[in-house]
Motif scaffolding. Sequence first.
Motif, PDB file in Angstrom:
ATOM      1  N   ARG A  30       0.801  -1.230   0.000  1.00 26.09           N
ATOM      2  CA  ARG A  30       0.000   0.000   0.000  1.00 26.09           C
ATOM      3  C   ARG A  30       0.831   1.277   0.000  1.00 26.09           C
ATOM      4  NH1 ARG A  30      -3.804  -2.233   4.744  1.00 26.09           N
ATOM      5  NH2 ARG A  30      -4.182  -4.249   3.753  1.00 26.09           N
ATOM      6  N   ILE A  31       2.090   1.181   0.383  1.00 25.78           N
ATOM      7  CA  ILE A  31       2.924   2.396   0.413  1.00 25.78           C
ATOM      8  C   ILE A  31       4.009   2.314  -0.664  1.00 25.78           C
ATOM      9  CG2 ILE A  31       4.438   3.851   1.800  1.00 25.78           C
ATOM     10  CD1 ILE A  31       2.891   2.891   4.297  1.00 25.78           C
ATOM     11  N   PHE A  32       4.923   1.356  -0.500  1.00 23.00           N
ATOM     12  CA  PHE A  32       6.106   1.379  -1.366  1.00 23.00           C
ATOM     13  C   PHE A  32       5.786   0.996  -2.815  1.00 23.00           C
ATOM     14  CE2 PHE A  32       7.842   0.269   2.949  1.00 23.00           C
ATOM     15  CZ  PHE A  32       8.172   1.585   3.250  1.00 23.00           C
ATOM     16  N   GLU A  33       4.738   0.219  -3.033  1.00 25.71           N
ATOM     17  CA  GLU A  33       4.378  -0.146  -4.413  1.00 25.71           C
ATOM     18  C   GLU A  33       3.351   0.818  -5.007  1.00 25.71           C
ATOM     19  OE1 GLU A  33       3.237  -4.300  -4.467  1.00 25.71           O
ATOM     20  OE2 GLU A  33       5.001  -4.850  -3.296  1.00 25.71           O
ATOM     21  N   ARG A  34       2.899   1.809  -4.237  1.00 23.57           N
ATOM     22  CA  ARG A  34       1.904   2.744  -4.773  1.00 23.57           C
ATOM     23  C   ARG A  34       2.434   4.162  -4.906  1.00 23.57           C
ATOM     24  NH1 ARG A  34      -3.685   1.160  -1.630  1.00 23.57           N
ATOM     25  NH2 ARG A  34      -3.735  -1.010  -2.330  1.00 23.57           N
ATOM     26  N   GLN A  35       3.447   4.488  -4.099  1.00 26.75           N
ATOM     27  CA  GLN A  35       3.958   5.855  -4.130  1.00 26.75           C
ATOM     28  C   GLN A  35       5.235   5.902  -4.967  1.00 26.75           C
ATOM     29  OE1 GLN A  35       4.113   7.804  -0.374  1.00 26.75           O
ATOM     30  NE2 GLN A  35       2.055   7.164   0.169  1.00 26.75           N
ATOM     31  N   ASP A 125       4.052 -12.373 -32.254  1.00 33.28           N
ATOM     32  CA  ASP A 125       3.981 -10.912 -32.207  1.00 33.28           C
ATOM     33  C   ASP A 125       4.927 -10.440 -31.105  1.00 33.28           C
ATOM     34  OD1 ASP A 125       3.426  -8.279 -31.931  1.00 33.28           O
ATOM     35  OD2 ASP A 125       1.295  -8.522 -31.450  1.00 33.28           O
ATOM     36  N   ARG A 126       6.103  -9.966 -31.511  1.00 33.28           N
ATOM     37  CA  ARG A 126       7.115  -9.562 -30.517  1.00 33.28           C
ATOM     38  C   ARG A 126       6.591  -8.472 -29.593  1.00 33.28           C
ATOM     39  NH1 ARG A 126      12.787  -9.932 -33.795  1.00 33.28           N
ATOM     40  NH2 ARG A 126      11.715 -10.662 -35.629  1.00 33.28           N
ATOM     41  N   GLY A 127       5.697  -7.648 -30.138  1.00 34.77           N
ATOM     42  CA  GLY A 127       5.157  -6.536 -29.335  1.00 34.77           C
ATOM     43  C   GLY A 127       4.439  -7.017 -28.082  1.00 34.77           C
ATOM     44  N   GLN A 128       4.001  -8.258 -28.075  1.00 36.30           N
ATOM     45  CA  GLN A 128       3.273  -8.798 -26.920  1.00 36.30           C
ATOM     46  C   GLN A 128       4.218  -9.284 -25.822  1.00 36.30           C
ATOM     47  OE1 GLN A 128      -0.228  -9.007 -26.669  1.00 36.30           O
ATOM     48  NE2 GLN A 128      -0.012  -7.654 -28.443  1.00 36.30           N
ATOM     49  N   TYR A 129       5.502  -9.396 -26.136  1.00 30.71           N
ATOM     50  CA  TYR A 129       6.426 -10.040 -25.190  1.00 30.71           C
ATOM     51  C   TYR A 129       7.564  -9.121 -24.736  1.00 30.71           C
ATOM     52  CZ  TYR A 129       3.769 -14.225 -25.815  1.00 30.71           C
ATOM     53  OH  TYR A 129       2.734 -15.127 -25.796  1.00 30.71           O
ATOM     54  N   GLY A 130       7.287  -7.823 -24.752  1.00 28.12           N
ATOM     55  CA  GLY A 130       8.273  -6.896 -24.193  1.00 28.12           C
ATOM     56  C   GLY A 130       8.256  -6.964 -22.668  1.00 28.12           C
ATOM     57  N   LEU A 131       9.255  -6.342 -22.054  1.00 24.49           N
ATOM     58  CA  LEU A 131       9.319  -6.321 -20.586  1.00 24.49           C
ATOM     59  C   LEU A 131       8.207  -5.432 -20.025  1.00 24.49           C
ATOM     60  CD1 LEU A 131      13.176  -5.979 -20.123  1.00 24.49           C
ATOM     61  CD2 LEU A 131      11.762  -8.055 -20.103  1.00 24.49           C
ATOM     62  N   HIS A 132       7.768  -5.756 -18.828  1.00 30.85           N
ATOM     63  CA  HIS A 132       6.768  -4.923 -18.148  1.00 30.85           C
ATOM     64  C   HIS A 132       7.435  -3.632 -17.675  1.00 30.85           C
ATOM     65  CE1 HIS A 132       3.233  -7.450 -18.086  1.00 30.85           C
ATOM     66  NE2 HIS A 132       4.023  -8.487 -17.883  1.00 30.85           N
ATOM     67  N   THR A 133       6.879  -2.517 -18.094  1.00 31.55           N
ATOM     68  CA  THR A 133       7.501  -1.241 -17.736  1.00 31.55           C
ATOM     69  C   THR A 133       6.947  -0.722 -16.401  1.00 31.55           C
ATOM     70  OG1 THR A 133       5.839   0.002 -18.945  1.00 31.55           O
ATOM     71  CG2 THR A 133       7.834  -0.560 -20.132  1.00 31.55           C
ATOM     72  N   VAL A 134       7.754   0.075 -15.715  1.00 32.46           N
ATOM     73  CA  VAL A 134       7.285   0.815 -14.539  1.00 32.46           C
ATOM     74  C   VAL A 134       7.598   2.296 -14.780  1.00 32.46           C
ATOM     75  CG1 VAL A 134       7.643  -1.131 -12.978  1.00 32.46           C
ATOM     76  CG2 VAL A 134       9.451   0.555 -13.235  1.00 32.46           C
ATOM     77  N   HIS A 135       6.844   3.159 -14.118  1.00 34.70           N
ATOM     78  CA  HIS A 135       7.044   4.599 -14.319  1.00 34.70           C
ATOM     79  C   HIS A 135       8.343   5.051 -13.648  1.00 34.70           C
ATOM     80  CE1 HIS A 135       3.036   5.213 -16.013  1.00 34.70           C
ATOM     81  NE2 HIS A 135       2.666   4.265 -15.170  1.00 34.70           N
ATOM     82  N   VAL A 136       9.082   5.885 -14.350  1.00 38.96           N
ATOM     83  CA  VAL A 136      10.331   6.453 -13.820  1.00 38.96           C
ATOM     84  C   VAL A 136      10.278   7.964 -14.012  1.00 38.96           C
ATOM     85  CG1 VAL A 136      12.850   6.553 -14.039  1.00 38.96           C
ATOM     86  CG2 VAL A 136      11.645   4.412 -14.512  1.00 38.96           C
ATOM     87  N   GLU A 137      10.636   8.709 -12.986  1.00 41.57           N
ATOM     88  CA  GLU A 137      10.807  10.157 -13.145  1.00 41.57           C
ATOM     89  C   GLU A 137      12.082  10.582 -12.423  1.00 41.57           C
ATOM     90  OE1 GLU A 137       7.954  13.265 -12.891  1.00 41.57           O
ATOM     91  OE2 GLU A 137       6.260  11.879 -13.075  1.00 41.57           O
ATOM     92  N   GLN A 138      12.633  11.668 -12.919  1.00 46.55           N
ATOM     93  CA  GLN A 138      13.849  12.214 -12.328  1.00 46.55           C
ATOM     94  C   GLN A 138      13.504  13.560 -11.705  1.00 46.55           C
ATOM     95  OE1 GLN A 138      17.244  12.083 -14.937  1.00 46.55           O
ATOM     96  NE2 GLN A 138      18.182  13.836 -13.924  1.00 46.55           N
ATOM     97  N   PRO A 149      -0.296   1.755 -11.756  1.00 43.55           N
ATOM     98  CA  PRO A 149      -0.508   1.791 -13.205  1.00 43.55           C
ATOM     99  C   PRO A 149      -0.551   3.207 -13.774  1.00 43.55           C
ATOM    100  CG  PRO A 149      -2.447   0.903 -12.038  1.00 43.55           C
ATOM    101  CD  PRO A 149      -1.353   1.072 -11.019  1.00 43.55           C
ATOM    102  N   ASP A 150      -1.096   4.154 -13.022  1.00 43.86           N
ATOM    103  CA  ASP A 150      -1.288   5.490 -13.596  1.00 43.86           C
ATOM    104  C   ASP A 150      -1.056   6.554 -12.523  1.00 43.86           C
ATOM    105  OD1 ASP A 150      -1.960   7.457 -15.378  1.00 43.86           O
ATOM    106  OD2 ASP A 150      -4.123   7.247 -15.063  1.00 43.86           O
ATOM    107  N   PRO A 151       0.179   6.705 -12.056  1.00 47.03           N
ATOM    108  CA  PRO A 151       0.423   7.595 -10.915  1.00 47.03           C
ATOM    109  C   PRO A 151       0.339   9.073 -11.275  1.00 47.03           C
ATOM    110  CG  PRO A 151       2.503   6.729 -11.751  1.00 47.03           C
ATOM    111  CD  PRO A 151       1.411   6.057 -12.553  1.00 47.03           C
ATOM    112  N   ALA A 152       0.043   9.888 -10.269  1.00 50.69           N
ATOM    113  CA  ALA A 152       0.138  11.348 -10.431  1.00 50.69           C
ATOM    114  C   ALA A 152       1.615  11.706 -10.603  1.00 50.69           C
ATOM    115  CB  ALA A 152      -0.433  12.024  -9.194  1.00 50.69           C
ATOM    116  N   PRO A 153       1.914  12.896 -11.152  1.00 48.15           N
ATOM    117  CA  PRO A 153       3.328  13.264 -11.349  1.00 48.15           C
ATOM    118  C   PRO A 153       4.117  13.262 -10.032  1.00 48.15           C
ATOM    119  CG  PRO A 153       1.868  14.808 -12.476  1.00 48.15           C
ATOM    120  CD  PRO A 153       0.982  13.914 -11.648  1.00 48.15           C
TER     121      PRO A 153
END
Length: 377
Positions: A30-35, A125-138, A149-153
Amino acid sequence: MTAIQDSVLTPTLSSRYYTDSAVFEAENERIFERQWYYVGRADDLPAPGHFLRRQVGRETVILVRGSDQTVRGFLNVCRHRGAQLCLADSGDMGKAIRCPYHAWTYGLDGKLITAPNWQAMDSLDRGQYGLHTVHVEQWEGLLWVNLAPDPAPLIDQLRPQIEARLADYAKFERYGLGGLKVGGRVEYDVAANWKLIYENFQECYHCGTIHPELVRTIPEFQSPAMGTGGYDPTGYAIADDLASFSLSGDTVLPRLPHLLPEDDRLFYGMVVRPNCFISLVSDHVVVHRFEPVAHDRTTAVCEWLFPADVVESGDYELDDAVELFSKVNEQDFDAAEWCQPNMASRAYRHGGVLVPSEQTQIGVFYQWYLSALGDET
Ligand code: FES
Ligand SMILES: [Fe+2]
């Protein structure tokens, strides 16, 4: 035994928040995987192919700099049969991410490129087997990931915390974190729950007892009333007879380039939830990254940041500045370790108490924590 209630003292969290692995599991979910979660520095990945591997909650994530210079994040899970793609915490994977098991090969952008015996699967279909992405910001040179899945900035999470501490975001920006480089780094394995470390950092009731070097440097920290009513947004002054925030108090380093004269000789510390501390002084910045490993264990990485020319010129004695906060870290982490074993004592089942000078900041922390965790643990 009942919880201690008093008009002067307020209760801490009860013991299970520090001893129960089910609570730790809920914190992960609820915290580290959501924030947004701080994972490392952008300059740890200086060139395409460079990667970092990090635990984020219950997942392992890899951060990779692409050939377009963008840093992307992926779950460290091969789409074939689930092997870990990266087995090291950092390094250079070259031009592609190649699974060590059967050699499925992904681009630095996570797309599946090829696999052994591709001819037998070329209708795939190679497009179906890419790695699962996670959001990254700097932000200010620091990389943060978010598994939601859809975090605020990211800035929506960080800016209110900076403003709550300094009252003025522009003041923080003057420290120019994004342009600083690492001049010292220490990693600690702390046998304590992460929240004991955070509570400790948000009170100075202990400073006079365990931090002789720190209170010599910042005399205000000597007062057991320090922190009553919350942090002082104007900062805490270095002792008049010392030149700097360093172990000897003598070493003079250049002032960070964008600071104003009014920023000189002041210290600010802050928790940037959920897993970062930032401490500001006028010639360097100290950034802590925490990785809660279990309900009774936390990895801490402390980095001392200075202007690039100060780090690279070799003309300056950085160790003196590094040694002051190193001492403080050791003293604080020892204190957390004094408490952790007793979190399971029958004497502590209902927790302890907070004195008035601890209540405001730790109260803010508890409020954030319990609200993020929800009620149902
Ligand atoms: S598990 Fe990765 S290639 Fe088979
Ligand atoms: Fe401390």
